[in-house]
Design a protein around this motif. Structure first.
Motif, PDB file in Angstrom:
ATOM      1  N   ALA A  49       0.823  -1.214   0.000  1.00 21.42           N
ATOM      2  CA  ALA A  49       0.000   0.000   0.000  1.00 21.42           C
ATOM      3  C   ALA A  49       0.852   1.257   0.000  1.00 21.42           C
ATOM      4  O   ALA A  49       0.432   2.305  -0.497  1.00 21.42           O
ATOM      5  N   ALA A  50       2.074   1.160   0.556  1.00 25.17           N
ATOM      6  CA  ALA A  50       2.978   2.315   0.608  1.00 25.17           C
ATOM      7  C   ALA A  50       3.795   2.474  -0.674  1.00 25.17           C
ATOM      8  O   ALA A  50       4.602   3.395  -0.774  1.00 25.17           O
ATOM      9  N   GLY A  51       3.602   1.575  -1.626  1.00 23.67           N
ATOM     10  CA  GLY A  51       4.315   1.692  -2.889  1.00 23.67           C
ATOM     11  C   GLY A  51       5.640   0.965  -2.954  1.00 23.67           C
ATOM     12  O   GLY A  51       6.365   1.075  -3.944  1.00 23.67           O
ATOM     13  N   ILE A  52       5.978   0.237  -1.902  1.00 20.29           N
ATOM     14  CA  ILE A  52       7.193  -0.589  -1.935  1.00 20.29           C
ATOM     15  C   ILE A  52       7.038  -1.631  -3.042  1.00 20.29           C
ATOM     16  O   ILE A  52       5.950  -2.173  -3.275  1.00 20.29           O
ATOM     17  N   GLN A  53       8.117  -1.928  -3.726  1.00 25.43           N
ATOM     18  CA  GLN A  53       8.085  -2.926  -4.793  1.00 25.43           C
ATOM     19  C   GLN A  53       8.866  -4.184  -4.443  1.00 25.43           C
ATOM     20  O   GLN A  53       8.410  -5.295  -4.728  1.00 25.43           O
ATOM     21  N   ASP A  54      10.036  -4.001  -3.856  1.00 24.14           N
ATOM     22  CA  ASP A  54      10.939  -5.136  -3.640  1.00 24.14           C
ATOM     23  C   ASP A  54      11.106  -5.444  -2.154  1.00 24.14           C
ATOM     24  O   ASP A  54      11.446  -4.562  -1.358  1.00 24.14           O
ATOM     25  N   VAL A  55      10.875  -6.702  -1.806  1.00 28.90           N
ATOM     26  CA  VAL A  55      10.980  -7.161  -0.428  1.00 28.90           C
ATOM     27  C   VAL A  55      11.856  -8.406  -0.386  1.00 28.90           C
ATOM     28  O   VAL A  55      11.714  -9.309  -1.217  1.00 28.90           O
ATOM     29  N   VAL A  56      12.774  -8.442   0.568  1.00 30.72           N
ATOM     30  CA  VAL A  56      13.591  -9.628   0.817  1.00 30.72           C
ATOM     31  C   VAL A  56      13.229 -10.153   2.201  1.00 30.72           C
ATOM     32  O   VAL A  56      13.099  -9.377   3.154  1.00 30.72           O
ATOM     33  N   ILE A  57      13.032 -11.455   2.302  1.00 29.33           N
ATOM     34  CA  ILE A  57      12.699 -12.084   3.577  1.00 29.33           C
ATOM     35  C   ILE A  57      13.754 -13.137   3.878  1.00 29.33           C
ATOM     36  O   ILE A  57      14.019 -14.006   3.045  1.00 29.33           O
ATOM     37  N   ASN A  58      14.371 -13.057   5.069  1.00 27.64           N
ATOM     38  CA  ASN A  58      15.294 -14.125   5.435  1.00 27.64           C
ATOM     39  C   ASN A  58      14.544 -15.203   6.211  1.00 27.64           C
ATOM     40  O   ASN A  58      13.457 -14.961   6.759  1.00 27.64           O
ATOM     41  N   HIS A  59      15.084 -16.369   6.228  1.00 27.74           N
ATOM     42  CA  HIS A  59      14.461 -17.444   7.005  1.00 27.74           C
ATOM     43  C   HIS A  59      15.500 -18.506   7.325  1.00 27.74           C
ATOM     44  O   HIS A  59      16.546 -18.610   6.673  1.00 27.74           O
ATOM     45  N   ALA A  60      15.201 -19.268   8.353  1.00 23.70           N
ATOM     46  CA  ALA A  60      16.061 -20.389   8.753  1.00 23.70           C
ATOM     47  C   ALA A  60      15.154 -21.545   9.181  1.00 23.70           C
ATOM     48  O   ALA A  60      14.932 -22.486   8.431  1.00 23.70           O
ATOM     49  N   TRP A  61      14.597 -21.432  10.379  1.00 23.87           N
ATOM     50  CA  TRP A  61      13.719 -22.481  10.905  1.00 23.87           C
ATOM     51  C   TRP A  61      12.452 -22.601  10.057  1.00 23.87           C
ATOM     52  O   TRP A  61      11.697 -21.650   9.896  1.00 23.87           O
ATOM     53  N   LEU A  62      12.245 -23.796   9.467  1.00 26.93           N
ATOM     54  CA  LEU A  62      11.060 -24.084   8.653  1.00 26.93           C
ATOM     55  C   LEU A  62      10.845 -23.028   7.567  1.00 26.93           C
ATOM     56  O   LEU A  62       9.708 -22.679   7.225  1.00 26.93           O
ATOM     57  N   GLY A  63      11.938 -22.559   7.013  1.00 22.61           N
ATOM     58  CA  GLY A  63      11.858 -21.491   6.019  1.00 22.61           C
ATOM     59  C   GLY A  63      11.080 -21.865   4.773  1.00 22.61           C
ATOM     60  O   GLY A  63      10.472 -21.003   4.128  1.00 22.61           O
ATOM     61  N   ASN A  64      11.076 -23.150   4.431  1.00 23.74           N
ATOM     62  CA  ASN A  64      10.323 -23.566   3.249  1.00 23.74           C
ATOM     63  C   ASN A  64       8.836 -23.244   3.394  1.00 23.74           C
ATOM     64  O   ASN A  64       8.138 -22.961   2.404  1.00 23.74           O
ATOM     65  N   LYS A  65       8.334 -23.262   4.628  1.00 27.26           N
ATOM     66  CA  LYS A  65       6.916 -22.964   4.841  1.00 27.26           C
ATOM     67  C   LYS A  65       6.626 -21.486   4.574  1.00 27.26           C
ATOM     68  O   LYS A  65       5.526 -21.139   4.128  1.00 27.26           O
ATOM     69  N   ILE A  66       7.602 -20.638   4.859  1.00 24.67           N
ATOM     70  CA  ILE A  66       7.430 -19.215   4.546  1.00 24.67           C
ATOM     71  C   ILE A  66       7.358 -19.017   3.038  1.00 24.67           C
ATOM     72  O   ILE A  66       6.487 -18.293   2.523  1.00 24.67           O
ATOM     73  N   GLU A  67       8.242 -19.663   2.312  1.00 22.05           N
ATOM     74  CA  GLU A  67       8.231 -19.534   0.854  1.00 22.05           C
ATOM     75  C   GLU A  67       6.952 -20.113   0.255  1.00 22.05           C
ATOM     76  O   GLU A  67       6.373 -19.537  -0.682  1.00 22.05           O
ATOM     77  N   GLU A  68       6.499 -21.225   0.806  1.00 19.90           N
ATOM     78  CA  GLU A  68       5.260 -21.824   0.306  1.00 19.90           C
ATOM     79  C   GLU A  68       4.062 -20.918   0.558  1.00 19.90           C
ATOM     80  O   GLU A  68       3.164 -20.801  -0.274  1.00 19.90           O
ATOM     81  N   ALA A  69       4.055 -20.252   1.713  1.00 21.49           N
ATOM     82  CA  ALA A  69       2.914 -19.416   2.079  1.00 21.49           C
ATOM     83  C   ALA A  69       2.855 -18.117   1.279  1.00 21.49           C
ATOM     84  O   ALA A  69       1.763 -17.636   0.944  1.00 21.49           O
ATOM     85  N   LEU A  70       4.016 -17.551   0.958  1.00 21.22           N
ATOM     86  CA  LEU A  70       4.045 -16.225   0.355  1.00 21.22           C
ATOM     87  C   LEU A  70       4.418 -16.210  -1.113  1.00 21.22           C
ATOM     88  O   LEU A  70       4.079 -15.256  -1.825  1.00 21.22           O
ATOM     89  N   GLY A  71       5.116 -17.243  -1.562  1.00 20.58           N
ATOM     90  CA  GLY A  71       5.491 -17.315  -2.968  1.00 20.58           C
ATOM     91  C   GLY A  71       6.353 -16.148  -3.408  1.00 20.58           C
ATOM     92  O   GLY A  71       7.171 -15.630  -2.646  1.00 20.58           O
ATOM     93  N   ASP A  72       6.131 -15.704  -4.654  1.00 20.48           N
ATOM     94  CA  ASP A  72       6.964 -14.632  -5.211  1.00 20.48           C
ATOM     95  C   ASP A  72       6.422 -13.243  -4.896  1.00 20.48           C
ATOM     96  O   ASP A  72       6.982 -12.234  -5.338  1.00 20.48           O
ATOM     97  N   GLY A  73       5.332 -13.202  -4.122  1.00 22.54           N
ATOM     98  CA  GLY A  73       4.768 -11.914  -3.729  1.00 22.54           C
ATOM     99  C   GLY A  73       3.737 -11.353  -4.685  1.00 22.54           C
ATOM    100  O   GLY A  73       3.195 -10.266  -4.442  1.00 22.54           O
TER     101      GLY A  73
END
Length: 238
Positions: A49-73
């Protein structure tokens, strides 16, 4: 939606969430939900909503679940990339690892993935970057500070006007760092890649050189640190 904003954002999501167990035994802490929406989703919607375009998310513990939940954005109208960590690198270490993905020209926004702050004034923070660039001695960090919560009554740093310090100043107020701030890439330039590094010592070093600014935020902000706090937030009408 506001006009596109080229400042990238980094969401910290690599923590194990020990205090949230057993909820985090099978789910990363930033995917825990408030009002049927994950903590990360709250952030991503606000960033979009603020106009941000690019986001990077780090992960370690169960990180695959974060990628599965959010995908490419795409569903948030964002470009999300991930910075996986085999072992959690702490906050500063995680930021250092993600810098090539963030590729900021100077400042970038960082938000803890386990805080809940609806109505966060992201656009105001992004506008603040322009102010920082115009200062003769450009701050290396600009921190959003909040009133001390019950569970952290001693606070973190002192703030007077817009200066944040580790040492008390006359008339300064000691507040809690929200886990939300703007950072200049140079703050992390001397850190070894893929080495664990905490953020607080690096901030204190910059404070000693009068290179950290900040502001007090009075809006809703919660550190979702325990199952009880999560339950209370879900029960509230906020």
């Amino acid at each position: 939606m506001n006009k596109p904003n080229l400042i990238p954002c980094f969401l910290l999501a690599a923590g194990r969430g020990e205090r949230m167990r057993p909820l985090t035994d099978e789910l990363p802490k930033p995917l825990l939900s408030i009002k049927n929406k994950s903590l990360l989703a709250w952030h991503l919607e606000a960033l979009s909503a603020a106009g941000i375009q690019d986001v990077v998310i780090n992960h370690a513990w169960l990180g695959n679940k974060i990628e599965e939940a959010l995908g490419d954005g795409n569903r948030f109208n964002l470009n999300i990339t991930y910075s996986p960590e085999a072992n959690a690198l702490e906050t500063a270490g995680g930021i250092r690892r993600a810098l090539p993905l963030l590729n900021p020209s100077d400042y970038f926004l960082v938000i803890n993935g386990d805080v809940f702050s609806p109505n966060l004034p992201i656009q105001k923070l992004l506008d603040r970057a322009s102010d920082l660039r115009s200062m003769p001695s450009k701050p290396l960090a600009h921190l959003l500070m909040v009133p001390n919560p019950v569970q952290h009554s001693e606070g973190d740093f002192y703030i007077k006007d817009s200066q944040v310090t580790n040492e008390p100043l006359d008339g300064a107020e000691k507040l809690t760092f929200s886990g939300i701030g703007l950072y200049h890439r140079d703050l992390f330039k001397d850190l070894e890649l893929d080495a664990p590094n905490k953020l607080a010592p690096i901030l204190r070093e910059a404070m000693a050189k009068n290179r950290v600014s900040g502001e007090k935020y009075h809006g809703p902000w919660h550190d979702v640190g325990t199952p009880q706090r999560l339950q209370e937030l879900n029960a509230a009408n906020e």
